[in-house]
Design a protein around this motif. Sequence first.
Motif, PDB file in Angstrom:
ATOM      1  N   VAL A  82       7.530  -1.921   2.636  1.00  0.00           N
ATOM      2  CA  VAL A  82       6.601  -0.795   2.746  1.00  0.00           C
ATOM      3  C   VAL A  82       5.289  -1.197   2.078  1.00  0.00           C
ATOM      4  O   VAL A  82       5.296  -1.896   1.054  1.00  0.00           O
ATOM      5  CB  VAL A  82       7.163   0.472   2.066  1.00  0.00           C
ATOM      6  N   LYS A  83       4.175  -0.744   2.667  1.00  0.00           N
ATOM      7  CA  LYS A  83       2.888  -1.008   2.015  1.00  0.00           C
ATOM      8  C   LYS A  83       2.024   0.245   2.046  1.00  0.00           C
ATOM      9  O   LYS A  83       2.176   1.119   2.903  1.00  0.00           O
ATOM     10  CB  LYS A  83       2.152  -2.161   2.686  1.00  0.00           C
ATOM     11  N   ARG A  84       1.141   0.307   1.068  1.00  0.00           N
ATOM     12  CA  ARG A  84       0.101   1.333   1.075  1.00  0.00           C
ATOM     13  C   ARG A  84      -1.248   0.668   0.963  1.00  0.00           C
ATOM     14  O   ARG A  84      -1.489  -0.115   0.030  1.00  0.00           O
ATOM     15  CB  ARG A  84       0.282   2.316  -0.090  1.00  0.00           C
ATOM     16  N   ASP A  85      -2.120   0.965   1.934  1.00  0.00           N
ATOM     17  CA  ASP A  85      -3.478   0.451   1.888  1.00  0.00           C
ATOM     18  C   ASP A  85      -4.417   1.562   2.333  1.00  0.00           C
ATOM     19  O   ASP A  85      -4.038   2.746   2.343  1.00  0.00           O
ATOM     20  CB  ASP A  85      -3.616  -0.816   2.740  1.00  0.00           C
ATOM     21  N   VAL A  86      -5.624   1.214   2.727  1.00  0.00           N
ATOM     22  CA  VAL A  86      -6.600   2.240   3.113  1.00  0.00           C
ATOM     23  C   VAL A  86      -6.146   3.025   4.340  1.00  0.00           C
ATOM     24  O   VAL A  86      -6.616   4.136   4.591  1.00  0.00           O
ATOM     25  CB  VAL A  86      -7.977   1.600   3.387  1.00  0.00           C
ATOM     26  N   GLY A  87      -5.219   2.453   5.093  1.00  0.00           N
ATOM     27  CA  GLY A  87      -4.706   3.144   6.284  1.00  0.00           C
ATOM     28  C   GLY A  87      -3.556   4.078   5.998  1.00  0.00           C
ATOM     29  O   GLY A  87      -3.046   4.732   6.909  1.00  0.00           O
ATOM     30  N   GLY A  88      -3.086   4.122   4.752  1.00  0.00           N
ATOM     31  CA  GLY A  88      -1.974   4.987   4.389  1.00  0.00           C
ATOM     32  C   GLY A  88      -0.716   4.186   4.091  1.00  0.00           C
ATOM     33  O   GLY A  88      -0.772   2.974   3.826  1.00  0.00           O
ATOM     34  N   VAL A  89       0.411   4.868   4.139  1.00  0.00           N
ATOM     35  CA  VAL A  89       1.701   4.244   3.850  1.00  0.00           C
ATOM     36  C   VAL A  89       2.391   3.868   5.161  1.00  0.00           C
ATOM     37  O   VAL A  89       2.501   4.696   6.069  1.00  0.00           O
ATOM     38  CB  VAL A  89       2.598   5.173   3.014  1.00  0.00           C
ATOM     39  N   GLN A  90       2.861   2.639   5.239  1.00  0.00           N
ATOM     40  CA  GLN A  90       3.512   2.153   6.453  1.00  0.00           C
ATOM     41  C   GLN A  90       4.830   1.450   6.115  1.00  0.00           C
ATOM     42  O   GLN A  90       4.881   0.650   5.173  1.00  0.00           O
ATOM     43  CB  GLN A  90       2.621   1.149   7.188  1.00  0.00           C
ATOM     44  N   VAL A  91       5.878   1.761   6.880  1.00  0.00           N
ATOM     45  CA  VAL A  91       7.134   1.016   6.803  1.00  0.00           C
ATOM     46  C   VAL A  91       7.029  -0.118   7.818  1.00  0.00           C
ATOM     47  O   VAL A  91       6.791   0.117   9.002  1.00  0.00           O
ATOM     48  CB  VAL A  91       8.346   1.909   7.119  1.00  0.00           C
TER      49      VAL A  91
END
Length: 277
Positions: A237-246
């Motif tokens: 899982v990552k969180r960046d400027v685009g939000g949280v993504q699995v």
Amino acid sequence: MINNVRHSVSNRHRPSPVAWLSLAVCGTLTGCAGAVPASDAVSQVSARKAVADVPRGLYREGTDVIDDYARWADTDTEKSTVVELIGYEPYPGAIHGEPVGALQFRATIQPTPNEGPHVACFESQFDFWGVATDEPGEWSDDTAVAHDIACPPDAKRIPPPVDTRLVDVVPDGAEALVVEVLTNAPSAASADDIVAEIVKRMPQPTGEREVAFDPEATVVDGDIGFAMGDGDDCLLVKRDVGGVQVLQVPKILLQPGELGCAAGTALQPGDQLRSPH
């Protein structure tokens, strides 16, 4: 399917076993050993084939633990009225690629309704890839797979060794928890803060001997990467400027020697997370 090219069995493993579990070595006892009478030759062939078919099928995954083979043999012969697991023996100090141990089996054949049963015992050795033979290419040869041994008078079906190893898993509900924690994490949150919150709230696995994988996180320039699992079961899982993504990453990239199931993998550019094929 097991590869038919087998590894040669080390000569140091060819003598009689020095230790048997649940049966006694009886090679020197009166009446234990001896040539099979000619009248029993057909039954002996049938008994050997019945036993040899079991070791050939004992492969679930590569293992250097003879206890694994014993458990698989117990499962495969549980309902058999012909073949029984009567013993197993580890080879301490065996190196990878050599036989790691042996299983002993008893076969009971009923030639005709009017004859008494024919009982014979055999031993098979195993290495990382499954049943082992003395020479390459002998995997289909019953006599190379199932070696004659004397049947101890007290031989009986034995229970398999108990598996006490812990099983690492990604518990049900872990994904939803990680998404929630990463979504709500303050911008100043450290990797340790994120891991501590997730560990504190991690759902408990429900399977026998199951424990949750240790999670890990990394924070790089405000982006958060999270990983939990291994090459076969990995939550990224990552969180960046685009939000949280699995992230869904091809398994080949998650194996040891590749990117791996690691927090840093979650922060790799998208083109690095595509299948190489």
